[in-house]
Scaffold this active site. Structure first.
Site, short mmCIF file in Angstrom:
data_model
loop_
_atom_site.label_atom_id
_atom_site.label_comp_id
_atom_site.label_asym_id
_atom_site.label_seq_id
_atom_site.Cartn_x
_atom_site.Cartn_y
_atom_site.Cartn_z
CG HIS A 214 -1.67 -1.29 1.44
ND1 HIS A 214 -2.21 -1.64 0.30
CD2 HIS A 214 -1.93 -2.19 2.26
CE1 HIS A 214 -3.21 -2.25 0.57
NE2 HIS A 214 -2.82 -3.02 1.61
NE ARG B 54 -5.05 -7.77 -5.89
CZ ARG B 54 -6.46 -7.79 -6.64
NH1 ARG B 54 -6.17 -7.50 -8.31
NH2 ARG B 54 -7.00 -7.07 -6.14
ZN ZN Z 1 -2.62 -4.89 3.15
#
Ligand code: ZN
Length: 323
Positions: free
Chosen positions: A104, A199
């Site tokens: 993140h 991702r």
């Molecule tokens: Zn996470």
């Protein structure tokens, strides 16, 4: 609105995930059919808003409560005109299969979607099957070039650090830390109120729609903290009743774990709400004017302007607030 402050319990918002399962049923929840990966327990986000189940505010969304009562109920540090959302997002996650390897961003990443924040999070492990593990950071000394090469050559798993997990472990995951929950764990997650995930790797598997889920390699490589971002994990057993152990600390939240055996006197101060997560056991949440039963898996938002309250019974509780 002249509503006296009282602890709020919300109806969870459930999310089907390719890696989900049915474990949330063991926490007194009734998720819909399917592979349910996430129960959003306290949420004020465009992708999920929880509604109050109890008391005079029953039926109201956390976003409406923010609009009418946020300043008093969330507290001086818990309410932000600028962010325009409740500061934290609280979830229970059932990892029946491996989650994607992800990272993140921080709040200042220039390619953040409009209106989104970075995401620093923490996990408290509620259940773990024997031999369960998670992915937690890069192996010592792995930099951007080496990671990029490993991805290109289809051997990313070789450069990731694996850590065994047991129930009661706490993991702090600051933005920039590569991570993945793996099969066989159920966790409580307390995080910045954001849904921005990059991702890196998804095990080459199909998503719920049969197509592979999108990867975000460039963004991931940009936001990873190669020198480390302060990720820390700890065992939290051996606590005595009445002690509160600090298990995660960030600019966004402080999380403590406590064992209640009998009665624990607690209070909010006007600075921040408390969020309570019942990790184990059962009991009662009492305040001047009411009480609520507490069972494993229950989550409560205790308003900043409530003041004194108490937990009674035989409980393991997590208590989170804005520092
Ligand atoms: Zn996470």
């Amino acid at each position: 609105m002249g509503v006296h402050p009282y602890p709020l319990k919300f109806a969870p918002v459930f999310k089907e995930r390719v890696w989900g399962g049915r474990a949330l049923e063991r926490f007194g929840l009734q998720p819909p059919e399917g592979a349910i990966g996430e129960g959003w327990m306290i949420a004020d986000h465009p992708n999920g808003t929880t509604r109050v189940l109890n008391g005079p505010l029953a039926g109201k969304g956390l976003d409406e409560i923010r609009g009418t009562l946020g300043r008093e109920w969330f507290g001086a540090k818990g309410f932000s005109e600028r962010n325009g959302r409740f500061p934290l997002l609280v979830k229970l996650l059932d990892c029946n299969d491996d989650l994607s390897v992800q990272v993140h961003p921080t709040d200042d990443y220039e390619r953040l979607p409009e209106g989104e924040l970075g995401k620093t999070e923490m996990w408290y492990v509620l259940e773990a099957k024997p031999g369960a593990k998670i992915i937690y950071g890069l192996k010592e000394g792995v930099g951007r070039a080496e990671l990029e090469k490993a991805i290109a050559e289809g051997r990313i798993m070789e450069v990731l650090r694996e850590v065994p997990v047991e129930a009661g472990d706490a993991f702090y995951i600051p933005a920039g830390t590569v991570h993945a929950l793996c099969a066989g764990v159920v966790v409580a997650e307390i995080q910045q109120n954001s849904d921005t995930t990059y991702r890196l790797y998804d095990y080459n598997r199909p998503g719920l729609d049969g197509k592979p889920r999108e990867l975000h390699i460039e963004d991931s490589l940009n936001v990873i903290a190669y020198e480390g971002a302060g990720a820390k994990h700890m065992k939290t057993d051996g606590l005595r009743p009445g002690e509160w152990l600090r298990i995660a600390e960030s600019p966004y939240f402080v999380v403590e774990k406590g064992i209640v055996d009998g009665r624990a006197e607690l209070a909010t101060s006007g600075e921040s709400f408390d969020i309570l997560v019942a990790a184990d056991g059962s009991g009662t949440l009492r305040w001047d004017g009411g009480e609520l039963p507490v069972r494993r898996g229950d989550c409560f938002l205790v308003p900043a302007n409530l003041g004194a309250y108490a937990l009674e019974g035989s409980l393991t509780a997590l208590r989170s607030r804005v520092p």
